[in-house]
Design a protein around this motif. Structure first.
Motif: not given
Length: 158
Positions: A82-86
Motif C-alpha cells: 500500500i502506497l500511503n504517502k500524503p
C-alpha cells in the motif's frame, strides 16, 4: 520411415534444448521465511536522487514508495503493498513473490482478482543485507544509458 525418424529427432532436439527460466529455479526457503511478515519500505536510495526521478515498478515516483507498507506471506508467496504517502496518489495491489537460490527476488504486481500465472511481466531484484528486522531489494535501472542501482530499504514492523 524417414519422416518418422526425422519427427522423433526433431522432438528430442526441441525438448532437449529447453531454456531455463528464472521462474523455474529453486526457491530459497530460508530467505523467504525471514521476509515473511509486515514491513515498511523506509527509504529509497540511488545516485543523483536529488536530480533524477525514478518511476518504480511502473507505478509511481520512487520517493512515493517511502513509508509504504508491505505484507509478505511465505507459504503461498502472496502479499500486498500500500502506497500511503500524503504527497502521492494512494495505491494498493496484491503481489506474488519469491526468492530463488541465486538471491533474486521475483515480484509480480497483480490487479485485483488476477492470478499470478496469467501475469507475464514482473520485476527481478536482488536481496541484500537481510536480517530478522531489515533487508534491502536492489533494482538495476537504465538512466540515460547508465545502469544505476536503486536500493529499497525495508524495516520490519513490530
Amino acid at each position: 520411415m524417414k519422416q518418422t525418424v526425422l519427427l522423433v529427432f526433431l522432438c528430442v532436439f526441441l525438448f532437449g534444448c529447453k531454456t531455463s527460466s528464472i521462474t523455474n529455479s529453486k526457491l530459497d526457503k530460508h530467505s523467504q521465511v525471514e521476509i515473511k511478515g509486515n514491513w515498511t519500505l523506509s527509504n529509497v536510495i540511488y545516485p543523483s536522487s536529488e536530480y533524477i526521478k525514478i518511476n518504480s515498478f511502473q507505478i509511481a515516483d520512487s520517493k512515493c514508495f517511502e513509508g509504504s507498507t508491505w505484507k509478505f506471506i511465505s507459504n503461498n508467496n502472496k502479499g500486498e503493498f500500500i502506497l500511503n504517502k500524503p504527497s502521492c496518489t494512494a495505491f494498493s495491489s496484491p503481489i506474488n513473490w519469491f526468492v530463488n537460490e541465486e538471491g533474486q527476488f521475483i515480484l509480480k504486481i497483480l490487479s485485483s482478482g488476477e492470478k499470478a500465472k496469467k501475469v507475464r511481466d514482473g520485476f527481478i531484484l536482488t536481496v541484500a543485507n537481510q536480517s530478522e528486522s531489515r533487508f534491502q531489494l536492489i533494482d538495476k535501472v537504465n538512466v540515460g544509458g547508465t545502469i544505476i542501482e536503486v536500493v529499497y530499504q525495508f524495516q520490519k514492523n513490530n
